[in-house]
Design a protein around this motif. Structure first.
Motif, mmCIF file in Angstrom:
data_model
loop_
_atom_site.group_PDB
_atom_site.id
_atom_site.type_symbol
_atom_site.label_atom_id
_atom_site.label_comp_id
_atom_site.label_asym_id
_atom_site.label_seq_id
_atom_site.Cartn_x
_atom_site.Cartn_y
_atom_site.Cartn_z
ATOM 1 N N CYS A 278 112.523 -86.183 -67.580
ATOM 2 C CA CYS A 278 113.550 -86.789 -68.437
ATOM 3 C C CYS A 278 114.350 -87.858 -67.691
ATOM 4 C CB CYS A 278 114.488 -85.710 -68.991
ATOM 5 S SG CYS A 278 113.676 -84.616 -70.173
ATOM 6 N N GLY B 267 112.160 -91.184 -67.335
ATOM 7 C CA GLY B 267 111.621 -91.862 -68.514
ATOM 8 C C GLY B 267 110.208 -91.435 -68.870
ATOM 9 N N GLN C 82 110.206 -89.400 -72.137
ATOM 10 C CA GLN C 82 110.406 -90.249 -73.320
ATOM 11 C C GLN C 82 109.078 -90.794 -73.843
ATOM 12 O OE1 GLN C 82 112.360 -89.825 -70.808
ATOM 13 N NE2 GLN C 82 114.501 -90.278 -71.267
ATOM 14 N N PRO D 256 109.048 -87.027 -76.235
ATOM 15 C CA PRO D 256 110.358 -87.655 -76.475
ATOM 16 C C PRO D 256 111.389 -86.737 -77.138
ATOM 17 C CG PRO D 256 108.673 -88.553 -77.949
ATOM 18 C CD PRO D 256 107.955 -87.728 -76.928
ATOM 19 N N ALA E 42 115.593 -86.330 -76.240
ATOM 20 C CA ALA E 42 116.414 -86.653 -77.426
ATOM 21 C C ALA E 42 117.459 -85.570 -77.707
ATOM 22 C CB ALA E 42 115.518 -86.843 -78.652
#
Length: 320
Positions: free
Chosen positions: A82, A85, A88, A92, A96
């Protein structure tokens, strides 16, 4: 560097990751397996190149994710994914969950809560890593960001986040090419994880307890663990009350099981008997009659064959 618990690449990390971008995910997996950290230059290279993971097939990504979540320190691996990136790109829904928390609408950070639930689920495992339970624990609240509402009185609500979450689980796991049966088990646990909160102080009827068991089916033991893991309140009195209420529900399930074999919550007549009794050819009407009998069985408990036949005739008379 290994002696210091730091993972590094032999050559420049950019060259290594350019060669095979899956190595970025593998770095997170090693962190999860060994409890190590990655060297600053490795972290920087993953941040810079995270989008390159898109070059890798879903099947290879899935295999790494399973190794990561099944490891001894999965939370460290998830945090690295996380923070850089990587998550993501491949998962994701997890980053989030880091919802903004404003001072007027206080609530727990859903991301941190989910990691705590994952750890508490792991703590209940007996033997090998249970990937279905671990995935359900990590993803049980992924429906929250999409269902978040700030209430006028200052609270926050997440109505039906378990329904939305189960759909999101199916979508993500399909994208990662998980087997259908595995996906369904994780989605069903996510869908059922809130059901217990309707139990209150034990208001459920025997019928409601039977439905809980029947809906969970072969996932019941995992559901017990997930619901217990989902209690992350720091309020000791509240945590103790939740635990003892769940103990009581498990005791009621055990008592009902002794009275009637819940695994046999099947209608007391099969399809052939229904067709014979009502003079029906095979078709949707038989299925409808079978469902009526099953619901009746859940509500009333076991019935004799005569009682089942009488109830079916009575219902059939109202259908035409």
């Amino acid at each position: 560097a290994l002696l210091e618990g730091v993972l590094d690449t032999p050559a420049a990390p950019q060259d290594s990751f350019d060669d095979d971008p899956l190595r970025m995910l593998r770095a997170a997996r090693f962190v999860a397996q060994l409890g190590f950290e990655v060297a600053p230059r490795v972290r920087a290279a993953i941040i810079e190149m995270a989008d390159q993971i898109d070059r890798i097939t879903a099947e290879r990504v899935r295999a790494e994710l399973d190794k990561l979540i099944g490891a001894d320190h999965p939370i460290d691996g998830i945090n690295l994914m996380c923070d850089t990136g990587l998550a993501q790109r491949v998962l994701p829904e997890v980053p989030a969950m880091k919802l903004e928390i404003d001072e007027h609408h206080q609530h727990k950070d859903v991301y941190q809560h989910s990691l705590t639930v994952l750890q508490q689920a792991i703590d209940q495992e007996e033997g090998d890593a249970d990937l279905v339970l671990r995935w359900a624990a990590l993803l049980h609240d992924i429906g929250k960001p999409d269902t978040k509402r700030n209430e006028p009185a200052g609270g926050v609500s997440f109505h039906h986040h378990e329904v939305v979450g189960a759909k999101m689980v199916r979508k993500r796991m399909r994208a990662l090419k998980y087997p259908k049966a595995f996906t369904e088990e994780v989605a069903r646990l996510v869908f059922l994880h809130l059901r217990f909160h309707g139990y209150g102080k034990g208001q459920w009827t025997d019928s409601a307890v039977r439905r809980y068991v029947t809906d969970a089916d072969d996932l019941l033991e995992r559901l017990h663990k997930l619901v217990r893991a989902d209690c992350t309140t720091r309020n000791k009195r509240r945590a103790a009350a939740l635990r003892s209420t769940y103990d009581e529900l498990e005791e009621r399930i055990a008592a009902l099981r002794e009275q009637e074999d819940l695994a046999r919550v099947r209608p007391d007549l099969d399809g052939n008997a229904i067709m014979e009794l009502l003079g029906l050819p095979p078709g949707p009407q038989v299925g409808k009659a079978w469902k009526y009998l099953k619901d009746l069985r859940l509500d009333r408990g076991p019935m004799t064959r005569d009682e089942a036949e009488a109830a079916l005739r009575e219902w059939w008379a109202t259908q035409n």
